[in-house]
Design an enzyme around this catalytic site. Structure first.
Site, PDB file in Angstrom:
ATOM      1  N   SER A  53       0.851  -1.092  -0.040  1.00  0.00           N
ATOM      2  CA  SER A  53      -0.052  -0.009   0.068  1.00  0.00           C
ATOM      3  C   SER A  53       0.885   1.300   0.104  1.00  0.00           C
ATOM      4  CB  SER A  53      -0.803   0.184   1.311  1.00  0.00           C
ATOM      5  OG  SER A  53      -0.139   0.088   2.286  1.00  0.00           O
ATOM      6  N   ASP A 131      -7.771   3.434  -6.154  1.00  0.00           N
ATOM      7  CA  ASP A 131      -8.910   3.631  -5.332  1.00  0.00           C
ATOM      8  C   ASP A 131      -9.764   4.908  -5.645  1.00  0.00           C
ATOM      9  OD1 ASP A 131     -10.665   3.669  -3.436  1.00  0.00           O
ATOM     10  OD2 ASP A 131      -9.402   3.114  -1.612  1.00  0.00           O
ATOM     11  N   GLU A 161     -11.504   0.218  -7.648  1.00  0.00           N
ATOM     12  CA  GLU A 161     -12.727   0.412  -6.651  1.00  0.00           C
ATOM     13  C   GLU A 161     -13.647   1.198  -6.933  1.00  0.00           C
ATOM     14  OE1 GLU A 161     -13.478   0.033  -1.732  1.00  0.00           O
ATOM     15  OE2 GLU A 161     -11.220   0.079  -2.708  1.00  0.00           O
ATOM     16  N   GLY A 213     -10.349  -3.338   8.103  1.00  0.00           N
ATOM     17  CA  GLY A 213      -9.932  -3.300   9.634  1.00  0.00           C
ATOM     18  C   GLY A 213     -10.730  -4.384  10.324  1.00  0.00           C
ATOM     19  N   HIS A 249     -12.471  -6.743  -0.539  1.00  0.00           N
ATOM     20  CA  HIS A 249     -11.888  -6.023   0.224  1.00  0.00           C
ATOM     21  C   HIS A 249     -12.421  -6.195   1.853  1.00  0.00           C
ATOM     22  CE1 HIS A 249      -9.528  -3.155  -2.495  1.00  0.00           C
ATOM     23  NE2 HIS A 249      -9.783  -4.295  -3.059  1.00  0.00           N
ATOM     24  N   GLY A 250     -11.689  -5.901   2.788  1.00  0.00           N
ATOM     25  CA  GLY A 250     -12.438  -5.722   4.122  1.00  0.00           C
ATOM     26  C   GLY A 250     -13.010  -7.065   4.419  1.00  0.00           C
ATOM     27  N   GLY A 251     -12.252  -8.012   4.398  1.00  0.00           N
ATOM     28  CA  GLY A 251     -12.772  -9.439   4.636  1.00  0.00           C
ATOM     29  C   GLY A 251     -12.555  -9.967   6.074  1.00  0.00           C
ATOM     30  N   SER A 252     -11.861  -8.953   6.880  1.00  0.00           N
ATOM     31  CA  SER A 252     -11.631  -9.739   8.258  1.00  0.00           C
ATOM     32  C   SER A 252     -13.214 -10.027   8.969  1.00  0.00           C
ATOM     33  CB  SER A 252     -10.739  -8.643   9.028  1.00  0.00           C
ATOM     34  OG  SER A 252      -9.438  -8.436   8.615  1.00  0.00           O
ATOM     35  N   ASN A 271      -8.005  -9.462  -0.476  1.00  0.00           N
ATOM     36  CA  ASN A 271      -7.127  -8.750   0.473  1.00  0.00           C
ATOM     37  C   ASN A 271      -6.904  -9.268   1.940  1.00  0.00           C
ATOM     38  OD1 ASN A 271      -6.873  -7.232  -1.852  1.00  0.00           O
ATOM     39  ND2 ASN A 271      -7.257  -5.377  -0.873  1.00  0.00           N
ATOM     40  N   THR A 274      -5.159  -7.122   7.784  1.00  0.00           N
ATOM     41  CA  THR A 274      -5.193  -7.096   9.402  1.00  0.00           C
ATOM     42  C   THR A 274      -5.127  -8.435   9.929  1.00  0.00           C
ATOM     43  OG1 THR A 274      -7.258  -5.605   9.080  1.00  0.00           O
ATOM     44  CG2 THR A 274      -7.169  -6.435  11.127  1.00  0.00           C
TER      45      THR A 274
END
Length: 340
Positions: A53, A131, A161, A213, A249-252, A271, A274
């Site tokens: 990043s 992005d 995105e 996150g 994205h943001g899969g946590s 991705n 985290t």
């Protein structure tokens, strides 16, 4: 194996889509986290993607100058050398670049790859992300069109995105609300502006409730079935089934069921940052707590050099992160699926 060529990367993406699996795209910020990602892929017998990043590149550039391009180039060059010792194919990617960082990050990196390709070599990176989620869709797509044309010249895949992902990533943040869902109209406008491959290859980060996150299960509502709606609507209009190559994205915090549904609907890249950050740091923290009086010179003592040697706790950190990358490979069905 060496870093994937453009041809190998394209084959990787096609295999993932056809096989309904996805590659973990693991953020790296050092040579050590790079080795952890490569080791995780190798132990899982999975090809994969490592990404840097803008914030990671700035960190890699050193805290004296914090130069993003220097940091990204340095680690990419290092990766081209060390990846040859791992029996998997790995692609290099740059993550989340917003509009205000394009001129200081992605565009200079594209120029470096143009020069390499002009000299008969492969590009330095295999894909770059734009992005534009903070921009109106029309402006987002206009910049994406420009970047796609530039990427094609360098044999590079563009990731874009089109609508917001909640939470915060490298200074780009969005509230968690109903805007976190890409609409069919958004998908049609994207296909009209970007084509479906004939103008150049791109990956699409569509939003289906994703949040960057850390969040507990139930905090957000993921709708991976929305990806099927986007595929079907655009595919029917253009006569091409499953036209999009999606990025998650943001899969946590996602459940296995949610991940599986996303894979079935065209996700080829997810991705992973985290959770691997935590796995790396947790191993370091465990070592420090177990060896408190060794890593510190408590009460005037001399400590234990073997305990505070960075190689000691660094090995534990690499192993911890590699294990978490392996879990990601299993969850995304890429484990055991490496190209022969």
């Amino acid at each position: 194996m060496p870093i994937a060529t453009p041809e190998v990367y394209n084959e990787m993406l096609d295999r993932a889509k056809a096989g309904k699996f996805a590659y973990p795209s693991t953020n790296v910020t050092s040579s050590q986290t790079l080795h952890a990602a490569l080791r995780g892929f190798a132990e899982a017998e999975s090809d994969g993607i490592v990404q840097i990043s803008p914030g990671g590149a700035e960190f890699l550039g050193g805290q004296y100058s914090k130069d993003m391009v220097t940091g990204a180039v340095a680690l990419a060059e290092f990766a081209h050398i060390v990846a040859e010792k791992y029996p998997v194919n790995v692609a290099l990617h740059t993550d989340h670049c917003p509009k205000d960082k394009l001129d200081g990050y992605v565009r200079p990196l594209l120029a470096i790859s143009w020069e390499r390709v002009a000299q008969g070599h492969n590009p330095l990176f295999q894909s770059h992300m734009w992005d534009g989620s903070a921009e109106p869709l029309a402006a987002n797509l206009a910049i994406a069109q420009e970047l796609l044309a530039e990427a094609v010249k360098a044999k590079i895949v563009l990731e874009m995105e089109i609508t917001p992902t909640g939470g915060e990533e490298d200074g780009v943040s969005h509230e968690i609300n109903d805007s976190l869902y890409t609409t069919v109209e958004d998908a049609h406008r994207t296909a009209e502006a970007m084509g479906l491959g004939e103008k150049g290859r791109y990956l699409l980060a569509a939003s289906f409730g994703n949040v960057h996150g850390v969040y507990k299960r139930g905090h957000v509502v993921l709708r991976p079935g929305l990806l099927r709606e986007l595929q079907d609507a655009v595919g029917q209009k253009h006569g091409e089934p499953n036209p999009f190559y999606f990025v998650f994205h943001g899969g946590s915090g996602s459940t296995i069921e949610e991940i599986n549904e996303a894979l079935d609907n065209g996700v080829v890249k997810m991705n992973v940052d985290t959770d691997t950050q935590y796995a790396f740091t947790r191993a370091v923290a465990g070592h420090m707590f177990r060896n408190y009086d060794g890593v510190l010179k408590v009460d005037g003592e001399v400590g234990d050099k073997k305990a505070y040697d960075p190689r000691t706790w660094g090995k534990a950190a690499e192993a911890g992160m590699a294990a978490r990358v392996g879990v990601a490979c299993e969850n995304l069905r890429s484990a055991g699926n490496k190209m022969k």
